[in-house]
Motif scaffolding. Structure first.
Motif, PDB file in Angstrom:
ATOM      1  N   PRO A  54       0.814  -1.225   0.000  1.00  0.00           N
ATOM      2  CA  PRO A  54       0.000   0.000   0.000  1.00  0.00           C
ATOM      3  C   PRO A  54       0.851   1.281   0.000  1.00  0.00           C
ATOM      4  CG  PRO A  54      -0.767  -1.495   1.692  1.00  0.00           C
ATOM      5  CD  PRO A  54       0.498  -2.062   1.156  1.00  0.00           C
ATOM      6  N   ARG A  55       1.978   1.215   0.667  1.00  0.00           N
ATOM      7  CA  ARG A  55       2.856   2.394   0.687  1.00  0.00           C
ATOM      8  C   ARG A  55       3.498   2.632  -0.671  1.00  0.00           C
ATOM      9  NH1 ARG A  55       5.426   2.470   6.712  1.00  0.00           N
ATOM     10  NH2 ARG A  55       3.430   2.172   7.731  1.00  0.00           N
ATOM     11  N   LEU A  56       3.840   1.564  -1.365  1.00  0.00           N
ATOM     12  CA  LEU A  56       4.370   1.720  -2.723  1.00  0.00           C
ATOM     13  C   LEU A  56       3.327   2.331  -3.648  1.00  0.00           C
ATOM     14  CD1 LEU A  56       6.441  -1.507  -3.388  1.00  0.00           C
ATOM     15  CD2 LEU A  56       7.270   0.827  -3.424  1.00  0.00           C
ATOM     16  N   ALA A  57       2.080   1.895  -3.495  1.00  0.00           N
ATOM     17  CA  ALA A  57       1.018   2.432  -4.341  1.00  0.00           C
ATOM     18  C   ALA A  57       0.802   3.923  -4.092  1.00  0.00           C
ATOM     19  CB  ALA A  57      -0.278   1.667  -4.104  1.00  0.00           C
ATOM     20  N   SER A  58       0.793   4.329  -2.825  1.00  0.00           N
ATOM     21  CA  SER A  58       0.605   5.757  -2.545  1.00  0.00           C
ATOM     22  C   SER A  58       1.824   6.569  -2.965  1.00  0.00           C
ATOM     23  CB  SER A  58       0.290   5.982  -1.072  1.00  0.00           C
ATOM     24  OG  SER A  58       1.401   5.635  -0.277  1.00  0.00           O
ATOM     25  N   ALA A  59       3.017   6.024  -2.797  1.00  0.00           N
ATOM     26  CA  ALA A  59       4.228   6.737  -3.226  1.00  0.00           C
ATOM     27  C   ALA A  59       4.274   6.859  -4.748  1.00  0.00           C
ATOM     28  CB  ALA A  59       5.468   6.018  -2.728  1.00  0.00           C
ATOM     29  N   PHE A  60       3.816   5.837  -5.440  1.00  0.00           N
ATOM     30  CA  PHE A  60       3.770   5.895  -6.897  1.00  0.00           C
ATOM     31  C   PHE A  60       2.764   6.949  -7.360  1.00  0.00           C
ATOM     32  CE2 PHE A  60       2.260   4.448 -11.059  1.00  0.00           C
ATOM     33  CZ  PHE A  60       3.473   4.415 -11.738  1.00  0.00           C
ATOM     34  N   ALA A  61       1.652   7.038  -6.649  1.00  0.00           N
ATOM     35  CA  ALA A  61       0.655   8.049  -7.000  1.00  0.00           C
ATOM     36  C   ALA A  61       1.184   9.456  -6.756  1.00  0.00           C
ATOM     37  CB  ALA A  61      -0.624   7.819  -6.200  1.00  0.00           C
ATOM     38  N   GLN A  62       2.047   9.622  -5.772  1.00  0.00           N
ATOM     39  CA  GLN A  62       2.636  10.923  -5.475  1.00  0.00           C
ATOM     40  C   GLN A  62       3.934  11.161  -6.245  1.00  0.00           C
ATOM     41  OE1 GLN A  62       3.151  10.913  -1.242  1.00  0.00           O
ATOM     42  NE2 GLN A  62       0.950  10.850  -0.842  1.00  0.00           N
ATOM     43  N   ARG A  63       4.314  10.207  -7.088  1.00  0.00           N
ATOM     44  CA  ARG A  63       5.516  10.292  -7.940  1.00  0.00           C
ATOM     45  C   ARG A  63       6.825  10.277  -7.150  1.00  0.00           C
ATOM     46  NH1 ARG A  63       2.616   9.106 -12.122  1.00  0.00           N
ATOM     47  NH2 ARG A  63       1.516  10.759 -13.186  1.00  0.00           N
ATOM     48  N   ILE A  64       6.862   9.553  -6.009  1.00  0.00           N
ATOM     49  CA  ILE A  64       8.105   9.385  -5.250  1.00  0.00           C
ATOM     50  C   ILE A  64       8.298   7.900  -4.868  1.00  0.00           C
ATOM     51  CG2 ILE A  64       8.332  11.708  -4.287  1.00  0.00           C
ATOM     52  CD1 ILE A  64       6.904  10.618  -1.765  1.00  0.00           C
ATOM     53  N   PRO A  65       8.365   7.007  -5.825  1.00  0.00           N
ATOM     54  CA  PRO A  65       8.428   5.575  -5.480  1.00  0.00           C
ATOM     55  C   PRO A  65       9.798   5.089  -5.004  1.00  0.00           C
ATOM     56  CG  PRO A  65       8.499   5.835  -7.845  1.00  0.00           C
ATOM     57  CD  PRO A  65       8.285   7.219  -7.257  1.00  0.00           C
ATOM     58  N   SER A  66      10.860   5.815  -5.290  1.00  0.00           N
ATOM     59  CA  SER A  66      12.193   5.282  -4.994  1.00  0.00           C
ATOM     60  C   SER A  66      12.463   5.149  -3.495  1.00  0.00           C
ATOM     61  CB  SER A  66      13.262   6.157  -5.641  1.00  0.00           C
ATOM     62  OG  SER A  66      13.216   7.452  -5.095  1.00  0.00           O
ATOM     63  N   LYS A  67      11.994   6.093  -2.686  1.00  0.00           N
ATOM     64  CA  LYS A  67      12.248   6.036  -1.249  1.00  0.00           C
ATOM     65  C   LYS A  67      11.537   4.833  -0.622  1.00  0.00           C
ATOM     66  CE  LYS A  67      11.864   8.706   2.983  1.00  0.00           C
ATOM     67  NZ  LYS A  67      11.382   9.909   3.623  1.00  0.00           N
ATOM     68  N   THR A  68      10.293   4.610  -0.969  1.00  0.00           N
ATOM     69  CA  THR A  68       9.538   3.495  -0.415  1.00  0.00           C
ATOM     70  C   THR A  68      10.062   2.165  -0.921  1.00  0.00           C
ATOM     71  OG1 THR A  68       7.619   4.952  -0.386  1.00  0.00           O
ATOM     72  CG2 THR A  68       7.210   2.624  -0.047  1.00  0.00           C
ATOM     73  N   ALA A  69      10.455   2.113  -2.184  1.00  0.00           N
ATOM     74  CA  ALA A  69      10.987   0.875  -2.740  1.00  0.00           C
ATOM     75  C   ALA A  69      12.294   0.492  -2.059  1.00  0.00           C
ATOM     76  CB  ALA A  69      11.180   1.014  -4.240  1.00  0.00           C
ATOM     77  N   SER A  70      13.138   1.459  -1.796  1.00  0.00           N
ATOM     78  CA  SER A  70      14.402   1.139  -1.123  1.00  0.00           C
ATOM     79  C   SER A  70      14.148   0.697   0.318  1.00  0.00           C
ATOM     80  CB  SER A  70      15.346   2.327  -1.163  1.00  0.00           C
ATOM     81  OG  SER A  70      14.819   3.412  -0.441  1.00  0.00           O
ATOM     82  N   LEU A  71      13.167   1.265   0.968  1.00  0.00           N
ATOM     83  CA  LEU A  71      12.797   0.834   2.313  1.00  0.00           C
ATOM     84  C   LEU A  71      12.298  -0.608   2.283  1.00  0.00           C
ATOM     85  CD1 LEU A  71      12.290   1.432   5.312  1.00  0.00           C
ATOM     86  CD2 LEU A  71      10.016   2.247   4.645  1.00  0.00           C
ATOM     87  N   GLY A  72      11.501  -0.951   1.291  1.00  0.00           N
ATOM     88  CA  GLY A  72      11.019  -2.323   1.150  1.00  0.00           C
ATOM     89  C   GLY A  72      12.143  -3.304   0.912  1.00  0.00           C
ATOM     90  N   SER A  73      13.116  -2.902   0.127  1.00  0.00           N
ATOM     91  CA  SER A  73      14.270  -3.769  -0.121  1.00  0.00           C
ATOM     92  C   SER A  73      15.078  -3.995   1.152  1.00  0.00           C
ATOM     93  CB  SER A  73      15.170  -3.155  -1.186  1.00  0.00           C
ATOM     94  OG  SER A  73      14.492  -3.003  -2.387  1.00  0.00           O
ATOM     95  N   ILE A  74      15.280  -2.952   1.911  1.00  0.00           N
ATOM     96  CA  ILE A  74      16.034  -3.072   3.163  1.00  0.00           C
ATOM     97  C   ILE A  74      15.286  -3.946   4.162  1.00  0.00           C
ATOM     98  CG2 ILE A  74      16.851  -1.782   5.176  1.00  0.00           C
ATOM     99  CD1 ILE A  74      17.462   0.526   3.183  1.00  0.00           C
TER     100      ILE A  74
END
Length: 97
Positions: free
Chosen positions: A48-68
């Motif tokens: 859900p956080r990736l989806a909201s970050a993608f909608a706000q056009r900032i997916p890289s921060k959330t994606a890196s958090l998910g990877s970590i």
């Protein structure tokens, strides 16, 4: 029926192989499921956080958090199994000779 279909591999190995080999296989499969469990937890939380970050056009921060988080939850399980195998593999070989 679902529990039977999830154990078919073990039943087939049991009918064709040695009981101790089936036991080792079951332990390895359970360990792999435990390692995947951390990935599933992160996936449920981060999607859900990736989806909201993608909608706000900032997916890289959330994606890196998910990877970590994925790495942090899975790597310790892999290390534990690696060192347990290193320690007890000799015992397994001695018992099966």
């Amino acid at each position: 029926m679902q529990s039977l279909s999830s154990q078919v591999d073990i039943l087939m190995l049991g009918s064709m192989g040695i009981a101790s080999d089936v036991g080792v296989y079951k332990i390895v499969v359970s360990g792999a499921a435990l390692a995947v469990f951390g990935l599933q937890v992160v996936n449920m939380v981060i999607t859900p956080r990736l989806a909201s970050a993608f909608a706000q056009r900032i997916p890289s921060k959330t994606a890196s958090l998910g990877s970590i988080l994925s790495f942090g939850l899975t790597f310790p399980v892999v290390l534990v199994f690696y060192f347990l195998v290193q320690k007890y593999w000799v015992l397994f070989l001695v018992v099966n000779m």
